[in-house]
Design a protein around this motif. Structure first.
Motif, PDB file in Angstrom:
ATOM      1  N   THR A   1       0.803  -1.222   0.000  1.00 39.50           N
ATOM      2  CA  THR A   1       0.000   0.000   0.000  1.00 39.50           C
ATOM      3  C   THR A   1       0.835   1.272   0.000  1.00 39.50           C
TER       4      THR A   1
ATOM      5  N   ARG B   1       3.735 -13.398   8.635  1.00 37.09           N
ATOM      6  CA  ARG B   1       2.988 -12.302   8.049  1.00 37.09           C
ATOM      7  C   ARG B   1       3.203 -11.042   8.864  1.00 37.09           C
TER       8      ARG B   1
ATOM      9  N   TYR C   1       1.897  -6.765   9.091  1.00 34.58           N
ATOM     10  CA  TYR C   1       1.010  -5.722   8.596  1.00 34.58           C
ATOM     11  C   TYR C   1       0.961  -4.607   9.628  1.00 34.58           C
TER      12      TYR C   1
ATOM     13  N   ASN D   1     -16.037  -8.829   9.741  1.00 36.12           N
ATOM     14  CA  ASN D   1     -15.864  -7.418  10.084  1.00 36.12           C
ATOM     15  C   ASN D   1     -16.543  -7.019  11.389  1.00 36.12           C
TER      16      ASN D   1
ATOM     17  N   TYR E   1     -11.779  -7.643   8.938  1.00 36.51           N
ATOM     18  CA  TYR E   1     -10.915  -8.689   8.404  1.00 36.51           C
ATOM     19  C   TYR E   1     -11.027  -8.836   6.894  1.00 36.51           C
ATOM     20  N   LEU E   2     -11.961  -8.115   6.250  1.00 39.22           N
ATOM     21  CA  LEU E   2     -11.914  -8.046   4.799  1.00 39.22           C
ATOM     22  C   LEU E   2     -10.740  -7.152   4.413  1.00 39.22           C
ATOM     23  N   VAL E   3     -10.026  -7.506   3.350  1.00 39.87           N
ATOM     24  CA  VAL E   3      -8.870  -6.698   2.960  1.00 39.87           C
ATOM     25  C   VAL E   3      -9.344  -5.294   2.610  1.00 39.87           C
ATOM     26  N   PRO E   4      -8.583  -4.258   2.976  1.00 38.41           N
ATOM     27  CA  PRO E   4      -9.011  -2.876   2.690  1.00 38.41           C
ATOM     28  C   PRO E   4      -9.303  -2.618   1.216  1.00 38.41           C
ATOM     29  N   LEU E   5      -8.638  -3.355   0.320  1.00 38.23           N
ATOM     30  CA  LEU E   5      -8.878  -3.153  -1.104  1.00 38.23           C
ATOM     31  C   LEU E   5     -10.310  -3.499  -1.497  1.00 38.23           C
TER      32      LEU E   5
ATOM     33  N   ARG F   1     -11.646   3.518   1.590  1.00 32.43           N
ATOM     34  CA  ARG F   1     -10.357   3.005   1.124  1.00 32.43           C
ATOM     35  C   ARG F   1      -9.347   4.133   0.950  1.00 32.43           C
TER      36      ARG F   1
ATOM     37  N   THR G   1      -2.335   1.619   8.343  1.00 28.42           N
ATOM     38  CA  THR G   1      -2.626   0.321   7.741  1.00 28.42           C
ATOM     39  C   THR G   1      -1.603   0.002   6.655  1.00 28.42           C
TER      40      THR G   1
ATOM     41  N   MET H   1       0.341  -3.611   4.397  1.00 27.97           N
ATOM     42  CA  MET H   1       0.461  -5.044   4.142  1.00 27.97           C
ATOM     43  C   MET H   1       1.845  -5.292   3.557  1.00 27.97           C
TER      44      MET H   1
END
Length: 928
Positions: free
Chosen positions: A499, A645, A647, A695, A754-758, A765, A773, A775
């Protein structure tokens, strides 16, 4: 190999006291019964014997070569050449031919005769060993199938399986009752493969879903772990700190929630009915405004997910939208300004009277406004803090004050009570409750609401499970093991942040539009112009970009505004690639091109990290909290922390699970007060109504940003509406600062879903481009050429910095290079082929495999699957993932392996993963 040095700069971030422990539902020991240990030993013996016979054959071949060259008798030469071909191919001559050849060779050369005698004896013993494998493998595979049938009754497996795959759950009892001794038919093999996949997920992976994987809230304290001393000191045997070992409870507690998509279908059925719709309160889209001769608002489009898939959610997008300011629209908006919320029927009646219009025309006009989102029904939405969406829907219905709504809320009481009983029910009771719930939801839509065809999602319930109430690890032990190297790695993570280029580009666009020290008070227009004039086209170009071209050369980021920060990011990435290429070249030279066996590693030293971090100095934000998912490898003398991972964000590891732990949301909310300077506040960006259970979460920030089209979930004093925000450029810090006019403070947006920001709509967004935020998938091998393949297989060593593993050992192979079962191939030969492949390329006994198969229809292994080379059942299930000859497989070592697990219960050792947070301390000042 480069000598390892610590990074010269001490890490600025410190580990925060809480962590989340993700624990596999079954102990790893439970899958050992699926292996065939005697068959594995047989295969190893056969392969070792084959190597010995082949080596003896090579020496014998040299002797026979000399005899062939020294003979002038053509018949003798042909006999010797035929014998040499058999020896070269490791093939026994026919019995009569072998005896004649042995007599002939003995007569020509005594030592050669002795060598041939020994080779023939060894080759016959090898043949006998091979012949014993078929019966042995068949018997052990049958026992393994029996163990698999027994594991099919494991409560934690079956409880979660009913939610994840009701179809498979319904088939398992019949599979268990089938004859274990009989060869499975096609249907049984398919059930067997699916069952294995879920079983390995429950015992060998840590992806929270129901009882497949539980979570435990943990803290870093001064005490030791189980069996450890009070100071968490090292073991007497030279092993790792016992303070990093943890015991979890044997009793787990789950909480279930109805799929919000199911609630959404009920809402749609209510709104679709004209009679009930007339009783619903409606309001104009929040945040609307007049703009010259137009009315502007944010229009939201919702694309419904497929109810027939296991995982579904409604996709949402939004965009600034304009309507002409007609007389009718102006009168209607004036009424809303005067009276606030009105019921839909009241609005229709008023419109008919005010405009002296036909009621049918008024209904069509209002329906059009409803369809385009200018008029909305906000009271029936599921919001992020509705942690029990069905109960929240009931409350909304009862708040309408209408008999039909009270009746519908009452009929929902039985499903709600059934969901509450679900957590403590055994698998059989769960099946009955699930059937009742599905039937009740269908009946509500068809009978109560008159819907034409009920729509009920396949995945009806979501469950999260607490693996005990509390876990503790030793803070001193963690500091000794991980804090230093993990902090050093954090400094280079911006180079991998997906990002960061977008955040840099947004800042560049702002400066181009408003200048140094500029200010924007109309954020809605800024976001609209940013996407309309620049960002959408920019994203279409970057979507086609590959980080490295066919030659492995780094491809710079799209830099349409010639931003120096993007150039610095490109330089940092190129520097990392070049240094990794150098380490790889040194390692390749050191191993001399031989296939690697054992635990070879490349060590990334602090000098490399310092060099990359220096290029990123201008890109670091002032507030960069991080979260890391790690696994501890409990190895005597050399414990490791494997980084899975990373983030950026605040409280994200905990958000989804706040409903499991009483008071956790309040504790996290209080703890965030120390993260920011006193002049700043955290504010949640929700993304609007919830379309996925992932979410849902408790309140974790003091404030929330309410975007146009949203109504907010917190008390009014904690809502920050978009029109209260302005964006300024801080010249001194060279950063964009979002500020609230009402509060007079900086606002830091955070996202906790928990949904990806995209996947979020455009406006939230874009706001997250001003947030911490991030990744950062750590791809250490990007741009580094592979070594020469050995029989089609390329390999990579483990990569680590200090105790932190950045990349596991891996092996990549095309499907054509794998010993896949041929049509009508014998089981023993196939199993032996896999063992030969594993030995030849140095793979460990247990790995995770990822299958990339672009030529196949559907997903073919996007997620890693567990492969146990000692289990024919596991190998067969893995092979089923390979659909076409064009597939490619990457094997990665299981690290920690089953001997290095640090989490234990009364049933044994469990695979576990820690989600830890770090944050740099801030200077506290009084807000201006």
């Amino acid at each position: 190999m480069t000598p390892e040095h610590p990074a010269t700069a001490a890490p600025a971030a410190v580990t925060r006291p809480r962590f989340m422990l993700r624990v596999a539902g079954l102990p790893v020991d439970s899958v050992r019964g699926l292996r065939c240990p005697d068959s594995r030993r047989w295969a190893d013996d056969v392969l070792r014997a084959t190597e010995r016979v082949r080596a003896d054959g090579e020496r014998l071949g040299d002797l026979l070569h000399d005899l062939v060259g020294g003979s002038e008798d053509e018949t003798l030469r042909r006999t010797l050449l035929a014998l040499r071909r058999d020896v070269f191919n490791n093939r026994l001559p026919r019995p009569g031919a072998a005896d004649r050849a042995l007599a002939l060779v003995r007569g020509l050369d005594g030592p050669a005769g002795d060598a041939l005698t020994a080779w023939l004896a060894g080759r016959r013993r090898l043949e006998e060993q091979r012949a014993a494998g078929a019966a042995l493998l068949a018997a052990e595979t049958a026992r393994a199938r029996g163990h698999l049938r027994a594991l099919a009754g494991e409560e934690r497996l079956r409880k979660a399986l009913l939610l994840a795959s009701p179809a498979l759950d319904a088939q398992l009892d019949g599979y268990v009752r089938s004859d274990a001794a009989a060869p499975p038919d096609k249907k049984q093999r398919k059930i067997e493969r699916s069952l294995l996949s879920y079983l390995y997920r429950t015992a060998c992976k840590t992806s929270p879903f129901s009882t497949f994987t539980g979570v435990a809230l943990g803290t870093f304290g001064e005490g030791g772990g189980p069996d450890g001393g009070p100071d968490g000191g090292p073991d007497g045997d030279g092993g790792p700190d016992r303070g990093l070992r943890v015991r979890i409870d044997d009793t787990w507690d789950g909480r279930l929630r109805l799929n919000v998509a199911a609630v959404g279908r009920l809402t749609e059925a209510v709104i679709a009915d004209p009679v009930r719709r007339a009783d619903l309160p409606v309001a104009p889209a929040s945040g609307w405004g007049r703009d010259d001769d137009r009315v502007r608002y944010v229009r939201r489009w919702i694309t419904q997910g497929d109810e027939d898939t296991a995982v579904t959610f409604d996709a949402v997008k939004d965009r600034l939208f304009f309507l002409r300011r007609s007389g009718t629209l102006e009168r209607l908006l004036g009424l809303f300004e005067e009276r606030g919320t009105l019921r839909y029927g009241e609005l229709a009646d008023w419109l008919a009277r005010d405009r002296d219009a036909d009621p049918e025309e008024c209904a069509q006009y209002l329906q059009a406004l409803l369809d385009i989102g200018m008029v909305q029904v906000p009271c029936l939405r599921t919001e992020v803090h509705d942690t029990d969406p069905l109960r929240a829907f009931q409350d909304s219905l009862r708040g309408l004050g209408r008999p039909w709504a009270d009746r519908l809320a009452g009929r929902l009481e039985a499903p709600a009570s059934g969901i509450e009983r679900f957590a403590d029910a055994d698998p059989a009771e769960r099946r009955a409750l699930m059937g009742e719930l599905r039937t009740a939801l269908r009946a509500l839509q068809e009978e109560e609401l008159g819907a034409d065809g009920a729509r009920v999602p396949q995945t009806l319930l979501y469950e999260d499970v607490a693996a005990g109430r509390h876990a503790e690890l030793s803070a001193p032990a963690w500091e000794r093991l991980a804090a230093g190297p993990l902090g050093a790695v954090e400094r280079v993570l911006p180079a991998f942040d997906l990002t960061l280029p977008q955040r840099i580009t947004f800042k560049g666009f702002f400066l181009a539009r408003y200048g140094q020290g500029g200010r924007c008070d109309d954020l809605l227009k800024l976001v609209h112009d940013f996407h309309e004039d620049f960002f959408d086209q920019y994203m279409s170009f970057t979507a086609k970009r590959t980080a490295f071209d066919a030659d492995g050369t780094y491809v710079p980021e799209e830099n349409w505004l010639s931003l120096p920060q993007l150039k610095a990011l490109d330089t940092a990435r190129q520097t990392f690639v070049e240094r990794m290429r150098g380490l790889w070249a040194d390692w390749e030279a050191g191993r001399g091109g031989r296939p690697e066996h054992g635990g070879a590693e490349i060590r990334v030293d602090g000098a490399l990290l310092d060099e990359v971090a220096a290029e990123l100095d201008t890109l670091h934000g002032e507030f960069t909290p991080q979260a890391h998912h790690v696994q501890i490898a409990d190895r005597p003398g050399d414990p490791l922390v494997v980084l899975n991972r990373s983030y950026g964000g605040v409280s994200f590891p905990f958000s989804r699970f706040t409903h499991l732990f009483d008071g956790l949301d309040e504790q996290l909310l209080a703890a965030t007060a120390d993260l920011l300077p006193a002049d700043a506040v955290l504010a949640e960006v929700t993304g609007g109504p919830v379309t996925s259970n992932l979410n849902l979460h408790g309140r974790l920030t003091e404030y929330e940003i309410v975007c146009p089209g949203e109504r907010g979930t917190l008390p009014e004093e904690y809502r920050i509406h978009l029109d209260d925000l302005h964006l300024v450029h801080d010249r001194d810090a060279d950063r964009l600062v979002l500020r609230s006019t009402r509060l007079g403070r900086e606002v830091v947006p955070v996202y906790l879903g928990y949904l990806v920001p995209l996947a979020l709509p455009e406006l939230p967004r874009t706001l997250l481009l001003l947030s911490p935020t991030s990744m950062s998938p750590l791809n250490v091998w990007g741009g580094v050429p592979e070594g020469a393949p050995v029989d089609g297989v390329t390999s990579r060593p483990r990569v680590r910095h200090g105790s932190v593993v950045l990349s596991r050992r891996s092996w990549s192979a095309p499907a054509a290079g794998l010993p896949l079962r041929p049509p009508a191939g014998a089981d023993d030969a196939w199993f032996l082929g896999w063992q030969a492949f594993r030995r030849a390329h140095g793979l460990p006994d247990r790995v995770f495999a990822t299958v990339a198969d672009s030529g196949a229809r559907g997903a073919t292994g996007a997620k890693p699957c567990y492969v146990d080379f000692d289990s024919p059942l596991s190998l067969a299930a893995f092979e089923a993932l390979i659909r076409t000859a064009g597939a490619r497989v990457v094997f990665r070592e299981m690290l920690p392996d089953e001997d290095g697990l640090h989490t234990v219960s009364g049933r044994g050792h469990h695979v576990a993963e820690l989600a830890v947070e770090t944050a740099a301390p801030v200077e506290r000042t009084n807000p201006s």
